[in-house]
Motif scaffolding. Structure first.
Motif, PDB file in Angstrom:
ATOM      1  N   PHE A 198     -11.441   2.873  -8.363  1.00 10.08           N
ATOM      2  CA  PHE A 198     -11.163   2.508  -6.836  1.00 10.08           C
ATOM      3  C   PHE A 198     -11.775   1.142  -6.306  1.00 10.08           C
ATOM      4  CE2 PHE A 198     -10.081   6.979  -6.756  1.00 10.08           C
ATOM      5  CZ  PHE A 198      -8.808   7.011  -5.645  1.00 10.08           C
ATOM      6  N   GLY A 209       1.244   7.864   0.269  1.00  8.67           N
ATOM      7  CA  GLY A 209       0.353   8.568   1.200  1.00  8.67           C
ATOM      8  C   GLY A 209       1.468   9.607   1.738  1.00  8.67           C
ATOM      9  N   LEU A 233      -0.884   6.570   8.255  1.00  8.97           N
ATOM     10  CA  LEU A 233      -0.553   8.085   8.544  1.00  8.97           C
ATOM     11  C   LEU A 233      -2.013   8.937   8.735  1.00  8.97           C
ATOM     12  CD1 LEU A 233       1.662   9.617   5.739  1.00  8.97           C
ATOM     13  CD2 LEU A 233       2.277   9.564   7.926  1.00  8.97           C
ATOM     14  N   VAL A 262     -15.767  15.676   1.013  1.00  6.55           N
ATOM     15  CA  VAL A 262     -14.571  16.227   1.013  1.00  6.55           C
ATOM     16  C   VAL A 262     -13.912  16.664  -0.142  1.00  6.55           C
ATOM     17  CG1 VAL A 262     -13.171  14.062   1.399  1.00  6.55           C
ATOM     18  CG2 VAL A 262     -12.413  16.413   2.041  1.00  6.55           C
ATOM     19  N   CYS A 263     -14.193  15.678  -1.117  1.00  5.32           N
ATOM     20  CA  CYS A 263     -13.615  15.973  -2.724  1.00  5.32           C
ATOM     21  C   CYS A 263     -14.408  16.909  -3.404  1.00  5.32           C
ATOM     22  CB  CYS A 263     -13.544  14.550  -3.456  1.00  5.32           C
ATOM     23  SG  CYS A 263     -12.567  13.393  -2.673  1.00  5.32           S
ATOM     24  N   SER A 297       7.596   2.147  -0.251  1.00  4.87           N
ATOM     25  CA  SER A 297       6.253   2.044  -1.014  1.00  4.87           C
ATOM     26  C   SER A 297       6.579   2.553  -2.512  1.00  4.87           C
ATOM     27  CB  SER A 297       5.173   2.877  -0.460  1.00  4.87           C
ATOM     28  OG  SER A 297       4.689   1.923   0.900  1.00  4.87           O
ATOM     29  N   CYS A 335     -10.108   6.581   0.529  1.00  6.86           N
ATOM     30  CA  CYS A 335      -8.704   6.674   0.113  1.00  6.86           C
ATOM     31  C   CYS A 335      -8.495   8.139   0.172  1.00  6.86           C
ATOM     32  CB  CYS A 335      -8.522   6.198  -1.434  1.00  6.86           C
ATOM     33  SG  CYS A 335      -6.842   6.235  -1.925  1.00  6.86           S
ATOM     34  N   PRO A 336      -7.914   8.493   1.443  1.00  5.02           N
ATOM     35  CA  PRO A 336      -7.606   7.650   2.468  1.00  5.02           C
ATOM     36  C   PRO A 336      -8.843   7.616   3.299  1.00  5.02           C
ATOM     37  CG  PRO A 336      -7.093  10.266   3.032  1.00  5.02           C
ATOM     38  CD  PRO A 336      -7.274   9.910   1.632  1.00  5.02           C
ATOM     39  N   GLY A 374       0.760  -1.177  -0.201  1.00  7.53           N
ATOM     40  CA  GLY A 374       0.123   0.152   0.103  1.00  7.53           C
ATOM     41  C   GLY A 374       1.005   1.102  -0.134  1.00  7.53           C
ATOM     42  N   CYS A 375       0.114   2.359   0.479  1.00  6.57           N
ATOM     43  CA  CYS A 375       1.069   3.633   0.355  1.00  6.57           C
ATOM     44  C   CYS A 375       1.151   4.335   1.604  1.00  6.57           C
ATOM     45  CB  CYS A 375       0.316   4.637  -0.603  1.00  6.57           C
ATOM     46  SG  CYS A 375      -1.048   5.484   0.067  1.00  6.57           S
ATOM     47  N   ALA A 376       0.756   3.486   2.905  1.00  5.30           N
ATOM     48  CA  ALA A 376       0.899   4.055   4.225  1.00  5.30           C
ATOM     49  C   ALA A 376       0.206   5.291   4.545  1.00  5.30           C
ATOM     50  CB  ALA A 376       2.363   4.633   4.499  1.00  5.30           C
ATOM     51  N   GLY A 377      -0.851   5.574   3.605  1.00  8.40           N
ATOM     52  CA  GLY A 377      -1.415   6.922   3.767  1.00  8.40           C
ATOM     53  C   GLY A 377      -2.359   6.587   4.772  1.00  8.40           C
ATOM     54  N   LYS A 391      -9.648  10.620   9.179  1.00 10.98           N
ATOM     55  CA  LYS A 391      -8.977  10.087  10.215  1.00 10.98           C
ATOM     56  C   LYS A 391      -9.859  10.289  11.636  1.00 10.98           C
ATOM     57  CE  LYS A 391      -7.099  15.020  10.907  1.00 10.98           C
ATOM     58  NZ  LYS A 391      -5.932  15.675  10.942  1.00 10.98           N
TER      59      LYS A 391
END
Lengths: 264, 424
Positions: free
Chosen positions: A246, B63, A27, A202-203, B413, A144-145, A21-24, A148
């Motif tokens: 997605f 990310g 985070l 949000v988008c 990544s 995505c993401p 993945g991308c760690a987003g 939070k």
């Protein structure tokens, strides 16, 4: 700041893991700047390799799993964690639906096969897929993401013994409350009507159409949206491609069948 | 005497990586740093999509650097299509990447790097004794997040940017709010600079080239030629000097510059451009015992801290110069075309290159990330560093190697997902 309550029960043991993945999403959890330290008072973060060296992997009450299964190593880690975990949570679009990387399932096989540059990769690679294709998942935090605050509320609920509720309303519900101008009226390719909300639109607030990253609502009517967008002059191929960007693997079965017809 | 060291699942880095080391008779025989991430084949995924979709899709590569990929992708498309963005657009994009830079550096410095230097396993474990520092880190991260959210419309994977301009610009009062937050964090930034100036970094020098963007008048972020100690050249010539290659043991690709390893990132930027830093950032350097150019890879931590100070100042400067007005998005005239863009992102220089057909469909995509460029240099550094730590007990030796790897703030990544076509 989060209000702390004294809980008599022992603190739930929580793990945060990521596979491909991308760690987003991880985070997003950390980016709860005001609440990450208080959070450690109500849960015991026993493993979080991204920011923690020590880990106690003897057993988890809750594990947040980011990423999709794209290699044998991913699958090995996922299965190992699943066995030790009471509540497994799919964190983010890749874990829930395969996300953008799973779009590869819909492009011509040759196209990406040519990107594989040596044998070991061929042996390691698996068809990109969401984690519930391989193991049982108790909860999904899509997006995505993922939002939070949604992650935070979710942890608080579970720690307090509350069952987190699933959100079913489409993005349009919050989008209207936010008084955004409707993209569909302007004839733009927006997937708000068929996509699960709780993202506070949000988008669209930021000027972008909804790409559908949180996955389809239970009663999504794809055909109506497709014909509406088509009437506005948008190419059907483009509409279907966008729907797959997605969450392609999680579109309703008939959608997938349509897809087969359209391919042949 | 021979030793084999396997570091599986290195923690406190972004993504998944492991290191295989084999030492025989005091000599390093094998040093293989490898990503253990699955492959996502992003360059393949981008093909066939419309030019304006690339920024949304490529943002998902990372990310931590989602804003970086978004902006680089957009600028490469604009270079291809011959669109010149307005001054306001350029400033807002710079502000966005600054927000991302600040939070990325703060996360790396306090959460991933600092625990090693003060003897803790994680920032969370440090929180009791070093509460002041952790709260400071969280305030800086929060500032970065606020900037990204105001300019990009969302904390991660920004939504308000597109080819030719902004879909939505921030409100005046939002910028005023950022300015206030920046003034509150200014002291935190300076404290960060001072803290990372006095850490005890291992004494180790390995002189390799520093590559970064460079401009004459300002500390380069979004524009400039590619500069190093040996030469400067234009962004579009990148393939002439940089070569990507693969190793059988790794799923990431490696990059060399004219056949040699080189470094990118905060240290490389300071080596090339430190004279153009803000006066506050220069003060942090002059009051420390560290000077630039510097070839100790561990000093990258300090360089990041200096950048936090610089970019807090630069963000204020940008906000002061903005006089926001709604602008139309510049339209693209579609034709077969080709474009390259490089910008400076937290970990170094990021390249995106695209080819489009007459309908604006992507027919070719090439992306080179900072970590792919640093990988070979990290390996070379480990080889060069090992002789001086060889006699340490295994646990300490491993910690020193991990510190070296973490100093680069690698992002696995990013580095793994650009496996290239190998036409045989």
């Amino acid at each position: 700041m989060m209000r702390l309550r004294i809980i008599k029960m022992t603190k739930p043991k929580v793990g945060f893991y990521g596979i491909t993945g991308c760690a987003g999403c991880l985070l997003s959890a950390i980016f709860n700047e005001d609440d990450i330290l208080p959070l450690t008072k109500i849960v015991d973060i026993v493993a979080f390799p991204f920011i923690k060296e020590k880990k106690d992997e003897s057993g988890f009450d809750i594990v947040f799993m980011e990423g999709l299964v794209a290699s044998k190593e991913d699958l090995r880690v996922l299965k190992e964690i699943r066995e030790k975990t009471k509540v497994l949570v799919s964190l983010g679009a890749c874990a829930c639906t395969g996300g953008v990387p799973a779009f590869r399932n819909f492009i011509q096989h040759d196209d990406y096969q040519r990107l594989v540059f040596h044998k070991r990769m061929k042996l390691e690679d698996l068809e990109p897929s969401p984690i519930d294709k391989h193991v049982k998942v108790e909860y999904y935090l899509p997006g995505c993401p993922p939002d939070k605050n949604e992650i935070l509320t979710f942890i608080k609920d579970l720690a307090l013994g509350k069952k987190p509720k699933r959100y079913d309303k489409p993005v349009c519900f919050e989008c209207r409350l936010n008084k955004n101008k409707c993209f569909l009226d302007k004839g733009e390719l927006c997937l708000g009507p068929v996509t699960v909300g709780n993202c506070n639109s949000v988008c669209v607030n930021g000027g972008l159409v909804c790409w559908g990253c949180r996955g389809p609502t239970p009663d999504a009517n794809f055909e109506t949206l497709i014909s509406l967008l088509h009437e506005k002059g948008i190419d059907i191929v483009n509409i279907r491609d966008r729907m797959k960007a997605f969450v392609g693997l999680k579109l309703p079965e008939e959608e997938k069948k349509n897809e087969q017809d359209y391919k042949t | 005497m021979s030793r084999i060291i396997k570091l599986n699942h290195i923690t406190k880095i972004e993504g998944h990586a492991s290191l295989n080391l084999s030492i025989k008779d005091g000599k390093v025989k094998v040093c293989e740093l490898q990503a253990t991430e699955g492959s996502r084949y992003f360059e393949g995924l981008l093909k066939g999509n419309d030019y304006y979709e690339a920024s949304e899709l490529s943002s998902r590569i990372c990310g931590i650097c989602s804003c970086a990929h978004t902006v680089t992708s957009i600028q490469a498309m604009e270079n291809a299509l011959g669109i010149k963005p307005s001054k306001q657009t350029v400033l807002l994009r710079e502000l966005l990447t600054i927000g991302e830079r600040i939070r990325s550096h703060a996360t790396h410095l306090y959460f991933l790097a600092l625990p090693d230097y003060v003897g803790y396993e994680s920032a969370l474990a440090m929180a009791d004794k070093y509460k002041k520092e952790i709260l400071r880190a969280l305030r800086i991260i929060k500032l970065g997040n606020s900037i990204v959210k105001v300019v990009g419309g969302r904390d991660l994977h920004p939504v308000s940017l597109t080819v030719g301009g902004f879909l939505k610009i921030p409100l005046e009062e939002q910028l005023a709010g950022l300015k206030k937050e920046l003034s509150l964090v200014k002291d935190d930034a300076a404290q960060t600079g001072r803290l990372f100036a006095k850490l005890k970094y291992p004494n180790f020098i390995n002189k390799t080239e520093s590559s970064s963007l460079a401009q004459n008048s300002e500390f380069a972020t979004l524009y400039g030629d590619i500069k190093s100690e040996s030469r400067a050249f234009m962004q579009k010539q990148y393939k002439k000097y940089f070569k990507e290659y693969h190793e059988e043991y790794a799923t990431s690709n490696f990059v060399v510059k004219e056949g040699k390893s080189y470094r990118v990132g905060a240290l490389a930027r300071l080596n090339n451009n430190h004279k153009l830093l803000s006066s506050n950032a220069k003060k942090i350097i002059s009051s420390s015992r560290i000077s630039f150019p510097n070839y100790n890879p561990f000093i990258n931590n300090f360089a990041q801290a200096v950048e936090v100070v610089h970019f807090v100042d630069r963000a204020v400067q940008i906000i002061n110069s903005l006089n926001l007005k709604k602008e139309p998005i510049k339209k693209a005239r579609l034709r077969p075309c080709h474009g390259v863009a490089a910008i400076e992102v937290p970990r170094g220089t990021l390249f995106h290159e695209y080819e489009l057909d007459e309908n604006g469909i992507i027919t070719y995509a090439n992306i080179i990330t900072p970590t792919a460029q640093n990988l070979r240099n990290i390996q070379d550094d480990i080889r060069a560093f090992l002789p001086q730590i060889m006699n340490l007990p295994e646990k300490k030796l491993i910690l020193e190697i991990e510190k070296l790897i973490r100093a680069y703030d690698p992002c696995f990544s990013c580095s793994t997902h650009f496996l290239k076509v190998n036409f045989v």
